[in-house]
Motif scaffolding. Structure first.
Motif, PDB file in Angstrom:
ATOM      1  N   TYR A   1      -3.794   1.091   7.322  1.00 45.65           N
ATOM      2  CA  TYR A   1      -4.277   1.039   8.704  1.00 45.65           C
ATOM      3  C   TYR A   1      -5.500   0.133   8.839  1.00 45.65           C
ATOM      4  N   THR A   2      -6.163  -0.123   7.724  1.00 45.57           N
ATOM      5  CA  THR A   2      -7.389  -0.923   7.784  1.00 45.57           C
ATOM      6  C   THR A   2      -7.254  -2.261   7.061  1.00 45.57           C
ATOM      7  N   SER A   3      -6.020  -2.675   6.800  1.00 40.74           N
ATOM      8  CA  SER A   3      -5.834  -3.929   6.074  1.00 40.74           C
ATOM      9  C   SER A   3      -4.739  -4.763   6.731  1.00 40.74           C
ATOM     10  N   GLN A   4      -4.514  -5.924   6.146  1.00 38.53           N
ATOM     11  CA  GLN A   4      -3.479  -6.823   6.642  1.00 38.53           C
ATOM     12  C   GLN A   4      -2.084  -6.274   6.349  1.00 38.53           C
ATOM     13  N   ALA A   5      -1.981  -5.288   5.470  1.00 43.17           N
ATOM     14  CA  ALA A   5      -0.682  -4.722   5.110  1.00 43.17           C
ATOM     15  C   ALA A   5      -0.076  -3.920   6.251  1.00 43.17           C
ATOM     16  N   GLN A   6      -0.838  -3.675   7.284  1.00 39.51           N
ATOM     17  CA  GLN A   6      -0.376  -2.850   8.392  1.00 39.51           C
ATOM     18  C   GLN A   6       0.958  -3.338   8.956  1.00 39.51           C
ATOM     19  N   SER A   7       1.173  -4.636   8.983  1.00 39.10           N
ATOM     20  CA  SER A   7       2.411  -5.156   9.554  1.00 39.10           C
ATOM     21  C   SER A   7       3.605  -4.994   8.608  1.00 39.10           C
TER      22      SER A   7
END
Length: 181
Positions: free
Chosen positions: A85-91
């Motif tokens: 939720y707090t990183s670029q991995a969210q997508s």
């Protein structure tokens, strides 16, 4: 079947009570979890605002199960979810999770198909063959006296043999019940 294709509509009233529109009665989170467990899709809508609250309630159901010790999500997975939720991995995370669960459902389905094709599902249980042979011997000993009133020639079946077989059968059943727990 067509009715199962559309989600079960649950309306949340201002009092926070949840109303099942199909059965016209109030339901609990546990009821909703049961619908989902039975394969129904559920949609929860706020009656006043029209907002879709499904995600919020599903997360609440998961949190309640986890808090009761019915842990499915290991702590490291929960940490990774929070990080996502707090990183670029969210997508990437939603697609990864969806694909992972789809593969799990397919694997379970294939496993159940293969399970149905097995000659005897209990054959893999340790001691099953021995228990089966003892049951056959026990039944043979028990029915030997009933079929015509005489025992087959060459087979002596006295009370001590039957008692031994009963004890062994009881012991094996106890072991099987422990394996199933």
């Amino acid at each position: 079947m067509a009715e199962d294709a559309k989600p079960l509509l649950i309306k949340r009233y201002a009092s926070r009570r949840l109303y099942n529109t199909e059965t016209s009665d109030y339901v609990t989170l546990e009821d909703i979890a049961g619908f989902i467990h039975d394969g129904r899709e559920v949609q929860i809508i706020d009656l006043k605002s029209g907002d879709d609250l499904t995600r919020q309630y599903l997360l609440q159901i998961i949190a309640e199960h986890e808090s009761r010790g019915e842990s499915v999500l290991p702590v490291n997975v929960l940490n990774d979810l929070v990080r996502s939720y707090t990183s670029q991995a969210q997508s990437v995370v939603p697609q990864f999770l969806a694909a992972s669960f789809e593969m799990l459902r397919e694997s379970q389905s294939k496993m159940m198909e293969n399970f149905g094709q097995m000659p005897n599902p209990m054959s893999g249980v340790p001691g099953f063959e021995a228990m089966q042979k003892q049951q056959e011997a026990f039944l043979k000993a028990m029915t030997g006296g009933w079929a015509g009133g005489t025992k087959p020639e060459g087979e002596e079946s006295d009370a001590s043999e039957i008692d031994t077989i009963k004890a062994q059968l009881s012991e094996l059943q106890e072991k099987l019940s422990k394996l199933n727990k």
